[in-house]
Every structure is written in C-alpha cells, then in structure tokens.
Design a protein around this motif. Structure first.
Motif, PDB file in Angstrom:
ATOM      1  N   SER A 204       0.814  -1.219   0.000  1.00 21.81           N
ATOM      2  CA  SER A 204       0.000   0.000   0.000  1.00 21.81           C
ATOM      3  C   SER A 204       0.845   1.266   0.000  1.00 21.81           C
ATOM      4  CB  SER A 204      -0.931   0.010   1.220  1.00 21.81           C
ATOM      5  OG  SER A 204      -0.186  -0.016   2.431  1.00 21.81           O
TER       6      SER A 204
ATOM      7  N   ALA B  93      -1.622  -5.355  -4.254  1.00 22.11           N
ATOM      8  CA  ALA B  93      -1.642  -5.817  -5.642  1.00 22.11           C
ATOM      9  C   ALA B  93      -0.622  -6.925  -5.828  1.00 22.11           C
ATOM     10  CB  ALA B  93      -1.354  -4.664  -6.601  1.00 22.11           C
TER      11      ALA B  93
ATOM     12  N   ILE C 227      -5.035   4.912  -9.874  1.00 19.31           N
ATOM     13  CA  ILE C 227      -5.538   3.576  -9.543  1.00 19.31           C
ATOM     14  C   ILE C 227      -6.589   3.662  -8.438  1.00 19.31           C
ATOM     15  CG2 ILE C 227      -4.906   1.377  -8.464  1.00 19.31           C
ATOM     16  CD1 ILE C 227      -2.301   1.457 -10.008  1.00 19.31           C
ATOM     17  N   ASN C 228      -6.315   4.460  -7.417  1.00 13.67           N
ATOM     18  CA  ASN C 228      -7.271   4.614  -6.316  1.00 13.67           C
ATOM     19  C   ASN C 228      -8.583   5.203  -6.822  1.00 13.67           C
ATOM     20  OD1 ASN C 228      -5.424   3.596  -4.519  1.00 13.67           O
ATOM     21  ND2 ASN C 228      -4.906   5.559  -3.586  1.00 13.67           N
TER      22      ASN C 228
ATOM     23  N   PHE D  14     -12.953  -2.469  -6.327  1.00  9.47           N
ATOM     24  CA  PHE D  14     -11.849  -3.422  -6.340  1.00  9.47           C
ATOM     25  C   PHE D  14     -12.432  -4.831  -6.219  1.00  9.47           C
ATOM     26  CE2 PHE D  14     -10.105   0.534  -4.612  1.00  9.47           C
ATOM     27  CZ  PHE D  14      -8.911   0.664  -5.310  1.00  9.47           C
ATOM     28  N   PRO D  15     -11.752  -5.870  -6.681  1.00  9.74           N
ATOM     29  CA  PRO D  15     -10.474  -5.827  -7.404  1.00  9.74           C
ATOM     30  C   PRO D  15     -10.677  -5.600  -8.887  1.00  9.74           C
ATOM     31  CG  PRO D  15     -11.135  -8.094  -7.043  1.00  9.74           C
ATOM     32  CD  PRO D  15     -12.189  -7.245  -6.376  1.00  9.74           C
TER      33      PRO D  15
ATOM     34  N   VAL E 146      -1.141  -7.265 -13.636  1.00  7.54           N
ATOM     35  CA  VAL E 146      -1.271  -6.882 -12.230  1.00  7.54           C
ATOM     36  C   VAL E 146      -2.712  -7.070 -11.787  1.00  7.54           C
ATOM     37  CG1 VAL E 146      -0.920  -5.048 -10.519  1.00  7.54           C
ATOM     38  CG2 VAL E 146       0.519  -5.123 -12.579  1.00  7.54           C
ATOM     39  N   LYS E 147      -2.884  -7.700 -10.628  1.00  9.32           N
ATOM     40  CA  LYS E 147      -4.205  -7.784 -10.028  1.00  9.32           C
ATOM     41  C   LYS E 147      -4.229  -6.853  -8.823  1.00  9.32           C
ATOM     42  CE  LYS E 147      -7.764 -10.956  -8.378  1.00  9.32           C
ATOM     43  NZ  LYS E 147      -8.156 -12.370  -8.166  1.00  9.32           N
ATOM     44  N   VAL E 148      -5.066  -5.824  -8.889  1.00 11.50           N
ATOM     45  CA  VAL E 148      -5.155  -4.820  -7.825  1.00 11.50           C
ATOM     46  C   VAL E 148      -6.317  -5.177  -6.910  1.00 11.50           C
ATOM     47  CG1 VAL E 148      -5.341  -2.367  -7.287  1.00 11.50           C
ATOM     48  CG2 VAL E 148      -4.264  -3.099  -9.439  1.00 11.50           C
TER      49      VAL E 148
ATOM     50  N   PHE F 171      -4.139   1.976  -2.644  1.00 14.41           N
ATOM     51  CA  PHE F 171      -2.842   2.353  -2.094  1.00 14.41           C
ATOM     52  C   PHE F 171      -3.037   3.439  -1.040  1.00 14.41           C
ATOM     53  CE2 PHE F 171      -1.823   0.573  -6.197  1.00 14.41           C
ATOM     54  CZ  PHE F 171      -0.660  -0.143  -5.968  1.00 14.41           C
TER      55      PHE F 171
END
Length: 240
Positions: free
Chosen positions: A34, A53, A90-91, A99-100, A124-126, A130
C-alpha cells in the motif's frame, strides 16, 4: 497535463516499467504494498503495509533491455513522481468501479476477464487502494538480500534433513559421522526415528547440555538407561 488519455497512457507505461525493474530483482510473481514498495511477502519490509496488488509477470514483450525510463526514479509529471500520480489514478479508478480489477499488457484496466486473451494478458491484479501518500519505493535491497540468504539456508537445511532420513533408514553410522552438525529439526527427527545404534553414536558426539528441553523429553521417552547414560556421561566424570 495535456490530453487526458495520452497522459494516462504515459503514466501506465512508466508504472509498468517501474514494476519491470522490481520484477528483475524479485522474480515473479511479487507483491506491491500500500505504500508503493515491492517485495515477495504479504507485508512491506517495515511490517506496516499490507499487499494491495500482485504483479504476475513482466510487461516486456521481449527479453531485451528495459526502457531507459524504467530505472529513472526521478521522472516527474507536474512536479510529482509519475508513479505517485499513477497510484492516485488507480485509487480513483477503484473507488469508481470497485476493487479488485486487473491491469492488462496493453495498459487497459478491466473489472473482469471477459475473454481468454484478457486472462493471458493479465499483468497486475489490484485488490485494494494504495495509501494516499504512496511513493515509488522500489525494493528494499537489504531485506531482499536477507530473504535470499534465508532461502539458501532453508534449502540447505532441507537437503541435510533428506540426507539424515536416508542415513536413518539405512542405519548408516558412517554416514551420520560425515553429516556434521545437526540442527534442532534434524535432532528431533533422529531422536524420534533412529535405531539405538545410531542414537548411541549421536549421543556420544553431544556436548554437555547440548540438547534442549524438547530434545531431552524425546530422549527420556525412549526409557533406555544406556542411551541416557551415554548422554549424561559428564555426570559420572569428576571435575567435568
């Protein structure tokens, strides 16, 4: 920052290059925490930040050199680190769509894998957001070195244990003598599984008070006075 789509594309490329650098050091898969740091475990090097992630593979389409921008941690966009901007992006995406979600090789964000091609293209898996102040912290080199040393030590210990098991199975006294110092796991295995012949050889090699309490319990459970006498020889020797 100019055209929004173009800016996002540039940020995505820089972010994936950043992950490529970390991936070369760590191997795949690895975790992104994070706070923006990368590592192999479920928490950051300081133990304070959870993985948000999972990076599955490199975004490089060939085994050639990483883009020059990949190792340039000073790259700025509007005086803010490109990855800090991308963490915010991303956030924002996660808050809006939930999410995800996953990031694909072509830079697209998708909520679900709609096709087999998307599944193979996952980078990438989020899982969650963060930290608001997440930065491009890369890999803690000291922790990485420590973890690699631990892996080597664990691999050596596993190899030694397998050798001990073969020695016990074959009742190989000479093999035991060649094995050298035993760790606690190996000692417990020996006290639990070895023949009396092997145990006497082992106990003769033990130094005074070298067995810990658990190991001593295993020895006493044998209920064999000869074995006990072999270990406690120093009780009978004056001045020892």
């Amino acid at each position: 920052m100019g055209n929004y789509d173009d800016d996002v594309s540039v940020l995505t490329e820089q972010f994936l290059n950043y992950l490529n650098v970390c991936g070369q050091k760590l191997g795949y898969p690895f975790m992104l925490y994070s706070n923006g740091e990368c590592g192999k475990k479920l928490v950051s090097s300081d133990g304070k930040h959870n993985a948000v992630a999972k990076v599955l593979k490199s975004s490089l389409r060939s085994k050639g050199a990483i883009s020059s921008s990949a190792s340039d941690v000073e790259l700025k966009t509007d005086k803010v680190s490109v990855c800090e901007v991308f963490f915010e992006y991303i956030n924002k995406y996660g808050r809006e769509l939930g999410f995800p979600f996953v990031i694909l090789e072509d830079g697209r964000f998708v909520k679900a894998q709609a096709s087999a091609q998307d599944k193979t293209g996952m980078l990438v898996k989020v899982l969650r957001a963060f930290d608001d102040d997440a930065k491009m912290l890369g890999v803690d080199e000291a922790i990485l070195l420590k973890e690699k040393n631990e892996e080597r030590e664990n691999a050596y210990a596993r190899e030694q244990l397998q050798m001990l098991k073969a020695i016990v199975q074959d009742d190989d006294v000479e093999g035991l003598a060649k094995l050298g110092t035993l760790n606690h796991q190996m000692t417990e295995y020996l006290l639990t599984n070895a023949s009396k012949k092997i145990l006497i050889v082992f106990l003769r090699r033990c130094k005074r008070n070298s067995l810990n309490l658990k190991e001593l319990d295993l020895l006493w459970l044998k209920k064999d006075m000869e074995l006990l006498d072999t270990y406690y020889w120093w009780v009978r020797v004056p001045g020892k």
